[in-house]
Motif scaffolding. Sequence first.
Motif, PDB file in Angstrom:
ATOM      1  N   GLY A  78       0.818  -1.206   0.000  1.00 52.59           N
ATOM      2  CA  GLY A  78       0.000   0.000   0.000  1.00 52.59           C
ATOM      3  C   GLY A  78       0.847   1.248   0.000  1.00 52.59           C
ATOM      4  O   GLY A  78       1.909   1.300   0.634  1.00 52.59           O
TER       5      GLY A  78
ATOM      6  N   GLU B  98      -3.769   2.738   0.325  1.00 55.63           N
ATOM      7  CA  GLU B  98      -3.937   1.495   1.069  1.00 55.63           C
ATOM      8  C   GLU B  98      -2.799   1.340   2.063  1.00 55.63           C
ATOM      9  O   GLU B  98      -1.674   1.767   1.817  1.00 55.63           O
ATOM     10  CB  GLU B  98      -3.969   0.307   0.113  1.00 55.63           C
ATOM     11  CG  GLU B  98      -4.661  -0.916   0.687  1.00 55.63           C
ATOM     12  CD  GLU B  98      -5.055  -1.917  -0.391  1.00 55.63           C
ATOM     13  OE1 GLU B  98      -4.199  -2.732  -0.765  1.00 55.63           O
ATOM     14  OE2 GLU B  98      -6.209  -1.865  -0.854  1.00 55.63           O
TER      15      GLU B  98
ATOM     16  N   GLY C 286      -3.465  -4.606   3.010  1.00 51.79           N
ATOM     17  CA  GLY C 286      -4.751  -4.034   2.618  1.00 51.79           C
ATOM     18  C   GLY C 286      -5.798  -5.035   2.178  1.00 51.79           C
ATOM     19  O   GLY C 286      -6.940  -4.982   2.644  1.00 51.79           O
TER      20      GLY C 286
END
Length: 386
Positions: A306, A343, A347
């Motif tokens: 992320g 994210e 995630g």
Amino acid sequence: MTKVLTKYTASTVIVRVVTYPFRTVRAATFRKDVLNAAIRSLLTHITVAQSRYLNPSTTSRYLSFCRSEAKTPSSLSIPYDSKEQGTGEARAHWIGNPEADVVILYFHGGAFFQPATAGTFLYLQDQVHKVGKEKGKSVAALVVAYSLAPEATFPTQLLEGAAVLKHLLYASDAETKRREPRNVYLSGDSAGGNIALALVSHLLHPHPEVEAINLEEPLGGVLLYSPSVSQSMHWGSMIRNAEKDMLPACKVPVWGAMYTGKTGSLQTSARGVRLETDAYSEPCVADASWWIDLNKSVGFVLVLSGGDEVFADSICELRRKMEEGWREGGGNGAIMFVDTPGETHIGPIVDFMMSGGVRDSSSQKVVAEWWAARLENHGTSENWRP
């Protein structure tokens, strides 16, 4: 003990809720911001003793999961020998049918010192059902209940993972189905991603304390969720995303020291000095040449991360080196790193748990598409490779 942890977490949540409208540095959504802060606070303050009290072992969590899901437990106990540590026993637990054609050998996360969570088993249960059903294939996950730090230090976890992999590939007992390497996939999240990469490194460069694994052909692939690839704090994302992610950046070198047994370097490492590690326990220290033969050991690679997690920059560095080595070794486009903006850590797994099993996030769709492509060519030796 739990009251103290609750107090820390509750006060953190209150502060995040009240200050959310006024902060410019925050997670992508209000819900994620508050949840990540709560987890960050818990991980900052929890001790090993508290962790053991709340969640004693991966095996006990697996048995609880089976009871709650009305499933019959199915586990493996595999002996192994180590040149330095003597004999040991690796344990692993099945999610799905042990006779399945395709096996995901999974290493759970937990900062090396925490067992697998109920969420780990729920996510894997959904994965093996979903990816197999869509393509009419039988898929199962085998979760390695590796020994936890600080009681056990590296390379114990690699010894255990290697023993389970060898058992899948070369089992001689009548109760275990022997599988072709192309039908075995390595996977893991966070710290488990680190151990999965250590196993990949062992395939490429046998660790001196672990018996070598000679593959007749490459494994099917590797799927990693936010792997922990560095024990250092010097990455920019450790500062940039410190107030967005669920992981407390300050604890990363502490967990790394427990895992590698380098506790003597703990004080300096907490100030940002790198621990003395190697490519097995810290993949980021390996240069591109380390990965040159990667395409001869695994068919496909997918690494998810992320943009708002503290590991973002270290995973980016791994990408640069791994892709360079893959190309130099003659590999083509079968290696893929996906960095999802907004994210945070692991995630796809967290989103699945938060949304009650919904699979509509962009990274979840990437995982689904990757598995669909892998199973499309399942069982065909001529075209399973890219």
